[in-house]
Design an enzyme around this catalytic site. Sequence first.
Site, PDB file in Angstrom:
ATOM      1  N   GLU A 147       5.776  14.912  24.897  1.00  0.00           N
ATOM      2  CA  GLU A 147       5.796  14.079  26.175  1.00  0.00           C
ATOM      3  C   GLU A 147       5.956  14.994  27.404  1.00  0.00           C
ATOM      4  OE1 GLU A 147       4.207  11.410  25.821  1.00  0.00           O
ATOM      5  OE2 GLU A 147       5.403   9.765  25.919  1.00  0.00           O
ATOM      6  N   THR A 167      -0.209  10.214  34.311  1.00  0.00           N
ATOM      7  CA  THR A 167       1.189  10.002  34.326  1.00  0.00           C
ATOM      8  C   THR A 167       2.044  11.157  35.503  1.00  0.00           C
ATOM      9  OG1 THR A 167       1.145   9.277  32.225  1.00  0.00           O
ATOM     10  CG2 THR A 167       3.322   9.823  33.021  1.00  0.00           C
TER      11      THR A 167
HETATM   12  N1  HSE Z   1       7.931   5.299  31.607  1.00  0.00           N
HETATM   13  C1  HSE Z   1       6.882   6.085  31.911  1.00  0.00           C
HETATM   14  C2  HSE Z   1       6.254   6.002  33.125  1.00  0.00           C
HETATM   15  C3  HSE Z   1       5.776   5.827  30.798  1.00  0.00           C
HETATM   16  O1  HSE Z   1       6.146   4.738  33.653  1.00  0.00           O
HETATM   17  O2  HSE Z   1       6.025   6.817  33.752  1.00  0.00           O
HETATM   18  C4  HSE Z   1       4.536   6.843  30.765  1.00  0.00           C
HETATM   19  O3  HSE Z   1       3.755   6.664  29.529  1.00  0.00           O
END
Ligand code: HSE
Length: 309
Positions: free
Chosen positions: A128, A180
């Site tokens: 990640e 992201t």
């Molecule tokens: N919790 C993370 C975000 C998940 O919202 O940035 C990203 O997949």
Amino acid sequence: MKSIKIKIPATIANLVCGFDILGMAINEPYDEMELRITQIPDIIIRHTDHFGLPEEASKNVAGVVLKKILEHLNLKNGFEVIIHKNIKPGSGLGSSAASAAGAAFAANVLLGNILSRDEVIHFAMFGEELASGVRHADNIAPCIYGGIALVKSSNPIDIIPLNTPDLFVAAVHPQVEVKTSDARQILKKNIMMKDAVTQWGNIAGLIAGIEKNDLSLIGRSLNDVIVEPVRSILIPEFDTIKRKSLELGALGGGISGSGPSIFMITEKKETADEIVRMMKSVYDKIEVESFGYVSDINPTGITIIEHNH
Ligand code: HSE
């Protein structure tokens, strides 16, 4: 030669109000991954899909996870990985988490379950980190545990698996790019106390609703006053889709992970089917290609399809 084939579920992170702390595994879509231990200290990765993801180990989400595990255990072996990806990269449905969690899970089984579940999550988070720059576990934890998982803390890792309510999910993935890292960059660094109070009321309500299987409470708690107002700007027709979904009987919903997918939860499968048709027609109208999914919650997480000892 020791090998394993696994099935890895997509996941919906945040569950609207639980930014970085809640996630849920769903049955559709899912990836498959095959992993083989080799005697050569090399990580060879191959994709059978056409997403064009990097296959060089240091640039691949599964590759960095496997490298870290080999280094940690001081092993001179290598791995061969074949990834059959159906969860579209950049969809917000936990595609990178599936590769990361799948690699850590499969390697651990091949190595005789030498790592604890928390250690598997620890190593998966390196994937990640490569994908988004942040070590978050809200996709990885439900991907491995199944159902709905609460990430009470990711450092130290403290995961609480929650009840799996009988719900359906309608999701749509519009073909627009939302990274992201960008979707995190635009968030406010400070929030108002009154918003924090509303948000933690919703998170507590959502968890209580999940544990009590109280669908009305779940629906009332699916509100986000902190992240959604900022991120929804990146997703075309977000407000229209949310409003129409609620009109069609959705309990609630919002952005899946960091987007651009939108998800809604429903009590009945027929409602989810109808919502997905509506979601797709909204995107058809503005000529944005989209993919729709109807699923139930995946209660088991990653499962083993084949294992040769
Ligand atoms: N919790 C993370 C975000 C998940 O919202 O940035 C990203 O997949």
